[in-house]
Motif scaffolding. Sequence first.
Motif, PDB file in Angstrom:
ATOM      1  N   TYR A 123       0.836  -1.190   0.000  1.00  0.00           N
ATOM      2  CA  TYR A 123       0.000   0.000   0.000  1.00  0.00           C
ATOM      3  C   TYR A 123       0.875   1.245   0.000  1.00  0.00           C
ATOM      4  O   TYR A 123       1.809   1.366   0.771  1.00  0.00           O
ATOM      5  CB  TYR A 123      -0.926   0.010   1.214  1.00  0.00           C
ATOM      6  N   VAL A 124       0.548   2.159  -0.882  1.00  0.00           N
ATOM      7  CA  VAL A 124       1.237   3.439  -0.958  1.00  0.00           C
ATOM      8  C   VAL A 124       0.274   4.477  -0.407  1.00  0.00           C
ATOM      9  O   VAL A 124      -0.857   4.604  -0.870  1.00  0.00           O
ATOM     10  CB  VAL A 124       1.628   3.778  -2.418  1.00  0.00           C
ATOM     11  N   TRP A 125       0.725   5.207   0.582  1.00  0.00           N
ATOM     12  CA  TRP A 125      -0.154   6.153   1.262  1.00  0.00           C
ATOM     13  C   TRP A 125      -0.101   7.542   0.657  1.00  0.00           C
ATOM     14  O   TRP A 125      -0.804   8.431   1.076  1.00  0.00           O
ATOM     15  CB  TRP A 125       0.176   6.194   2.753  1.00  0.00           C
ATOM     16  N   GLU A 126       0.748   7.735  -0.329  1.00  0.00           N
ATOM     17  CA  GLU A 126       0.834   9.021  -1.018  1.00  0.00           C
ATOM     18  C   GLU A 126       0.418   8.817  -2.465  1.00  0.00           C
ATOM     19  O   GLU A 126       0.678   7.776  -3.050  1.00  0.00           O
ATOM     20  CB  GLU A 126       2.265   9.554  -0.976  1.00  0.00           C
ATOM     21  N   THR A 127      -0.187   9.822  -3.024  1.00  0.00           N
ATOM     22  CA  THR A 127      -0.577   9.742  -4.428  1.00  0.00           C
ATOM     23  C   THR A 127       0.641  10.026  -5.303  1.00  0.00           C
ATOM     24  O   THR A 127       1.630  10.619  -4.838  1.00  0.00           O
ATOM     25  CB  THR A 127      -1.666  10.779  -4.753  1.00  0.00           C
TER      26      THR A 127
ATOM     27  N   ILE B 253       3.934  12.495  -4.433  1.00  0.00           N
ATOM     28  CA  ILE B 253       5.332  12.069  -4.549  1.00  0.00           C
ATOM     29  C   ILE B 253       6.081  12.987  -5.505  1.00  0.00           C
ATOM     30  O   ILE B 253       7.198  13.424  -5.221  1.00  0.00           O
ATOM     31  CB  ILE B 253       5.410  10.593  -5.000  1.00  0.00           C
ATOM     32  N   ASN B 254       5.468  13.306  -6.636  1.00  0.00           N
ATOM     33  CA  ASN B 254       6.099  14.211  -7.602  1.00  0.00           C
ATOM     34  C   ASN B 254       6.330  15.591  -7.003  1.00  0.00           C
ATOM     35  O   ASN B 254       7.360  16.221  -7.247  1.00  0.00           O
ATOM     36  CB  ASN B 254       5.266  14.319  -8.871  1.00  0.00           C
TER      37      ASN B 254
ATOM     38  N   GLY C  65       4.832  19.747  -9.635  1.00  0.00           N
ATOM     39  CA  GLY C  65       5.498  18.446  -9.677  1.00  0.00           C
ATOM     40  C   GLY C  65       5.417  17.778 -11.036  1.00  0.00           C
ATOM     41  O   GLY C  65       5.908  16.680 -11.220  1.00  0.00           O
ATOM     42  N   LYS C  66       4.832  18.453 -12.009  1.00  0.00           N
ATOM     43  CA  LYS C  66       4.673  17.861 -13.340  1.00  0.00           C
ATOM     44  C   LYS C  66       5.829  18.275 -14.249  1.00  0.00           C
ATOM     45  O   LYS C  66       6.117  19.461 -14.400  1.00  0.00           O
ATOM     46  CB  LYS C  66       3.341  18.283 -13.947  1.00  0.00           C
ATOM     47  N   ILE C  67       6.475  17.252 -14.853  1.00  0.00           N
ATOM     48  CA  ILE C  67       7.605  17.489 -15.751  1.00  0.00           C
ATOM     49  C   ILE C  67       7.876  16.202 -16.515  1.00  0.00           C
ATOM     50  O   ILE C  67       7.580  15.108 -16.020  1.00  0.00           O
ATOM     51  CB  ILE C  67       8.855  17.937 -14.965  1.00  0.00           C
ATOM     52  N   SER C  68       8.448  16.330 -17.697  1.00  0.00           N
ATOM     53  CA  SER C  68       8.813  15.126 -18.435  1.00  0.00           C
ATOM     54  C   SER C  68      10.095  14.544 -17.832  1.00  0.00           C
ATOM     55  O   SER C  68      10.885  15.253 -17.193  1.00  0.00           O
ATOM     56  CB  SER C  68       9.051  15.448 -19.919  1.00  0.00           C
TER      57      SER C  68
END
Length: 93
Positions: free
Chosen positions: A5-9, A13-14, A53-56
């Motif tokens: 289980y990952v508790w962060e989306t 994380i990004n 947090g969005k980037i290629s």
Amino acid sequence: MRREYVWETPDEINQQLADRVRNIRKRRSISQERLSEMSGVSFGSVKRFEATGKISLLSLTKIAIALECTDEIKNMFRQVPYKNIEEVIRENR
């Protein structure tokens, strides 16, 4: 198969990654504009990355090179622990 289980989306994380990059940039007294020039990544992309947090992946790699943090990129997924013995067997086939 057991699922971890990952508790962060992924977005969270990004954003944490973007925050770490911003901290390095500020620690080195580099403006967003200067990082854009150093990396060849557009100013808009640098600004958007730090805000969202969005980037290629290519742009992130260019920023890492500009900040002299290439080892962090190059070592991603390098030391992932085995989940079970079957993974070890499959890898060695």
